[in-house]
Design a protein around this motif. Structure first.
Motif, PDB file in Angstrom:
ATOM      1  N   SER A 332       0.823  -1.207   0.000  1.00 54.79           N
ATOM      2  CA  SER A 332       0.000   0.000   0.000  1.00 54.79           C
ATOM      3  C   SER A 332       0.862   1.263   0.000  1.00 54.79           C
ATOM      4  N   LEU A 333       0.323   2.288  -0.678  1.00 52.53           N
ATOM      5  CA  LEU A 333       0.855   3.663  -0.664  1.00 52.53           C
ATOM      6  C   LEU A 333      -0.338   4.574  -0.462  1.00 52.53           C
ATOM      7  N   GLY A 334      -0.301   5.458   0.545  1.00 51.11           N
ATOM      8  CA  GLY A 334      -1.455   6.311   0.733  1.00 51.11           C
ATOM      9  C   GLY A 334      -1.344   7.248   1.904  1.00 51.11           C
ATOM     10  N   VAL A 335      -2.507   7.737   2.346  1.00 49.17           N
ATOM     11  CA  VAL A 335      -2.580   8.693   3.448  1.00 49.17           C
ATOM     12  C   VAL A 335      -3.582   8.183   4.478  1.00 49.17           C
ATOM     13  N   CYS A 336      -3.443   8.692   5.690  1.00 48.49           N
ATOM     14  CA  CYS A 336      -4.331   8.243   6.766  1.00 48.49           C
ATOM     15  C   CYS A 336      -4.503   9.362   7.780  1.00 48.49           C
ATOM     16  N   VAL A 337      -5.546   9.249   8.576  1.00 51.29           N
ATOM     17  CA  VAL A 337      -5.848  10.268   9.588  1.00 51.29           C
ATOM     18  C   VAL A 337      -4.842  10.216  10.731  1.00 51.29           C
ATOM     19  N   GLU A 338      -4.461   8.997  11.125  1.00 53.10           N
ATOM     20  CA  GLU A 338      -3.554   8.851  12.268  1.00 53.10           C
ATOM     21  C   GLU A 338      -2.712   7.593  12.112  1.00 53.10           C
ATOM     22  N   SER A 345      -0.753  -3.041   6.650  1.00 55.77           N
ATOM     23  CA  SER A 345      -1.117  -2.354   5.411  1.00 55.77           C
ATOM     24  C   SER A 345      -1.991  -1.157   5.748  1.00 55.77           C
ATOM     25  N   LEU A 346      -2.049  -0.199   4.795  1.00 54.26           N
ATOM     26  CA  LEU A 346      -2.967   0.941   4.923  1.00 54.26           C
ATOM     27  C   LEU A 346      -4.370   0.595   4.431  1.00 54.26           C
ATOM     28  N   GLN A 347      -4.584  -0.653   4.081  1.00 54.38           N
ATOM     29  CA  GLN A 347      -5.922  -1.099   3.677  1.00 54.38           C
ATOM     30  C   GLN A 347      -6.755  -1.306   4.947  1.00 54.38           C
ATOM     31  N   ARG A 348      -7.108  -0.164   5.577  1.00 53.40           N
ATOM     32  CA  ARG A 348      -7.814  -0.190   6.861  1.00 53.40           C
ATOM     33  C   ARG A 348      -8.694   1.046   6.976  1.00 53.40           C
ATOM     34  N   ASP A 349      -9.365   1.154   8.109  1.00 47.96           N
ATOM     35  CA  ASP A 349     -10.248   2.294   8.363  1.00 47.96           C
ATOM     36  C   ASP A 349      -9.426   3.582   8.495  1.00 47.96           C
ATOM     37  N   ALA A 359      -4.985  -1.588  -7.331  1.00 48.88           N
ATOM     38  CA  ALA A 359      -6.270  -1.547  -6.632  1.00 48.88           C
ATOM     39  C   ALA A 359      -6.308  -0.367  -5.664  1.00 48.88           C
ATOM     40  N   VAL A 360      -7.473   0.304  -5.573  1.00 51.45           N
ATOM     41  CA  VAL A 360      -7.653   1.471  -4.705  1.00 51.45           C
ATOM     42  C   VAL A 360      -8.557   1.077  -3.533  1.00 51.45           C
ATOM     43  N   PHE A 361      -8.119   1.446  -2.318  1.00 52.96           N
ATOM     44  CA  PHE A 361      -8.873   1.098  -1.111  1.00 52.96           C
ATOM     45  C   PHE A 361      -9.259   2.375  -0.360  1.00 52.96           C
ATOM     46  N   VAL A 362     -10.504   2.427   0.096  1.00 49.97           N
ATOM     47  CA  VAL A 362     -11.020   3.540   0.896  1.00 49.97           C
ATOM     48  C   VAL A 362     -11.571   2.967   2.186  1.00 49.97           C
TER      49      VAL A 362
END
Length: 441
Positions: A332-338, A345-349, A359-362
């Motif tokens: 995963s590559l992305g951004v998160c609140v905390e 992985s960033l494939q989470r809430d 694949a894109v995960f929200v």
């Protein structure tokens, strides 16, 4: 009547004050324009002085080089003359020695003959006999051959006058003086730890093939190349925040070897601190500036987060894949609140991300739309803007971000709904296998 007079006086006073303020503003504008004229005059004079110095130095160097080359050619030709002269005179010297030896022998023979003829009668027959034998032995009819003038070298210099004509034509076409460079810097856009520099062509008759961008800290004495290519913009990284940098650009015309004059140097700076990965996570090795992360051979697995929530809505967050390893669907590559430890992985809430397979995960759920798989050299960008829902989103109501993820000339756009106001975010990455290297800016 008295009240009317006071009102009129107040009105006149107000008009006077407004006129005074307008005059001050007018004077400030004029003074600013005078400063602009001063800068323009200074640029003309300084660039003219610099151009004179460059021209004088260049042509002095040319004269010195031409004199050196002419002297070397002259020396080479003179050495050739010396060699021909020595080789041609050597057989003549040998012939001269032979002739001089013959002359000496003939002189001796003459003296002996005259002595025999005019000598004492009693010894005359003996002397004449000896003289005759010696004369027969010398072979007085044998003469050395002397070459004719047409058979010996007659040196001359062959000089082609067309060289002067060629040099004259080349010299008269050598060098130009340009009053304006064909390209100029156009725009500076702040980036975290970098500056996006844009430039444009200002000469309609100039056909550029390549551009060359240079920069330096304002306190440095020398510019250094940072980009050479055909694009008209470039993100200069490793920029210290709140420090002035000077930039300049030039171009090379189509089919030409030489570069055009430099553009007018301009100042650029960024106030945005650079993005950094968090140091100390066992599975990742970081560069000295902590903007490049390499998934190493450690078996430890987890999410590498940013050092701080340095991504702000309205900016563009860029990941550039420098090298690739074996892909995995949990990458995963992305951004998160905390930051949330314990996940692989960033494939989470409370996170949005893209996997290495595209694949894109929200919030942990895979979207129907998919981007191309990530490859070496790929650039993945995240752009977000705030869209507020509800009358009191700043106090905990619904909060929506419009997210655009781009990769390999394709993009997906969606709304990311959060339960709290969040204008600055962490970024992160996770890779299951070693070999992945990613640069963030």
């Amino acid at each position: 009547m008295e009240a009317d007079g006071e009102a009129e006086a107040r009105l006149l006073l107000q008009e006077a004050r407004e006129s005074i303020e307008a005059a001050r503003s007018y004077r400030r504008e004029l003074e600013q324009r005078l400063r602009g004229l001063h800068q323009a005059r200074k640029q003309i004079r300084e660039s003219a002085t610099l151009t004179r110095d460059v021209l004088e130095q260049h042509f002095n160097d040319l004269k010195g080089t031409l004199k050196k080359l002419l002297d070397e050619r002259l020396m080479s030709l003179l050495q050739e003359v010396d060699a021909i002269e020595q080789d041609s005179v050597k057989p003549l010297d040998e012939c001269q020695k032979l002739i001089e030896h013959g002359v000496s022998t003939a002189d001796d023979l003459l003296r002996e003959g005259e002595s025999a003829v005019h000598g004492d009668v009693g010894q005359q027959n003996e002397k004449l006999c000896s003289f005759t034998k010696k004369a027969l032995h010398i072979q007085l009819d044998s003469l050395p051959e002397v070459p004719s003038l047409v058979d010996v070298p007659c040196l001359s210099a062959q000089l082609d006058d067309c060289l002067l004509t060629i040099l004259k034509n080349q010299i008269f076409r050598h060098g130009t003086v340009a009053s304006r460079p064909p390209v100029q810097l156009e725009e500076f856009v702040e980036k975290p730890g970098g500056i996006l520099v844009r430039w444009c062509k200002v000469d309609d008759d100039f056909i550029p093939q390549d551009y060359r961008l240079q920069y330096r800290k304002s306190t440095a004495s020398h510019f250094e190349d940072v980009y050479v290519g055909s694009e008209t913009e470039f993100i200069v990284l490793h920029i210290d925040p709140n420090i002035d940098y000077q930039f300049r650009v030039c171009a090379r015309g189509d089919g030409r070897q030489e570069w055009s004059p430099w553009s007018v140097p301009q100042i650029g700076r960024t106030t945005l601190v650079p993005h950094e990965w968090t140091a100390g996570l066992e599975g990742y090795s970081l560069s000295s500036r902590r903007n490049i992360a390499l998934r190493n051979d450690s078996q430890s697995c987890g999410v590498l987060y940013s050092k701080a929530p340095t991504y702000f809505c309205g900016q563009t967050l860029t990941f550039r894949i420098e090298t690739v390893g074996q892909p995995d669907r949990r990458d995963s590559l992305g951004v998160c609140v905390e930051q949330q430890n314990g996940y692989d992985s960033l494939q989470r809430d409370k996170a949005v991300c893209i996997s290495t397979n595209g694949a894109v995960f929200v919030n942990g759920k895979e979207m129907t739309n998919q981007l191309p798989a990530v490859t070496s050299g790929s650039t993945v960008t995240f752009d977000m803007e705030v869209v507020q829902l509800g009358p009191s989103s700043n106090e905990g109501g619904n909060f929506k971000l419009r997210v655009t993820i781009s990769s390999n000339n394709r993009e997906v756009v969606f709304d990311w709904v959060l339960d709290q106001c969040c204008v600055s975010l962490y970024f992160g990455c996770s890779f299951s296998y070693p070999g992945w290297k990613v640069l963030v800016f």
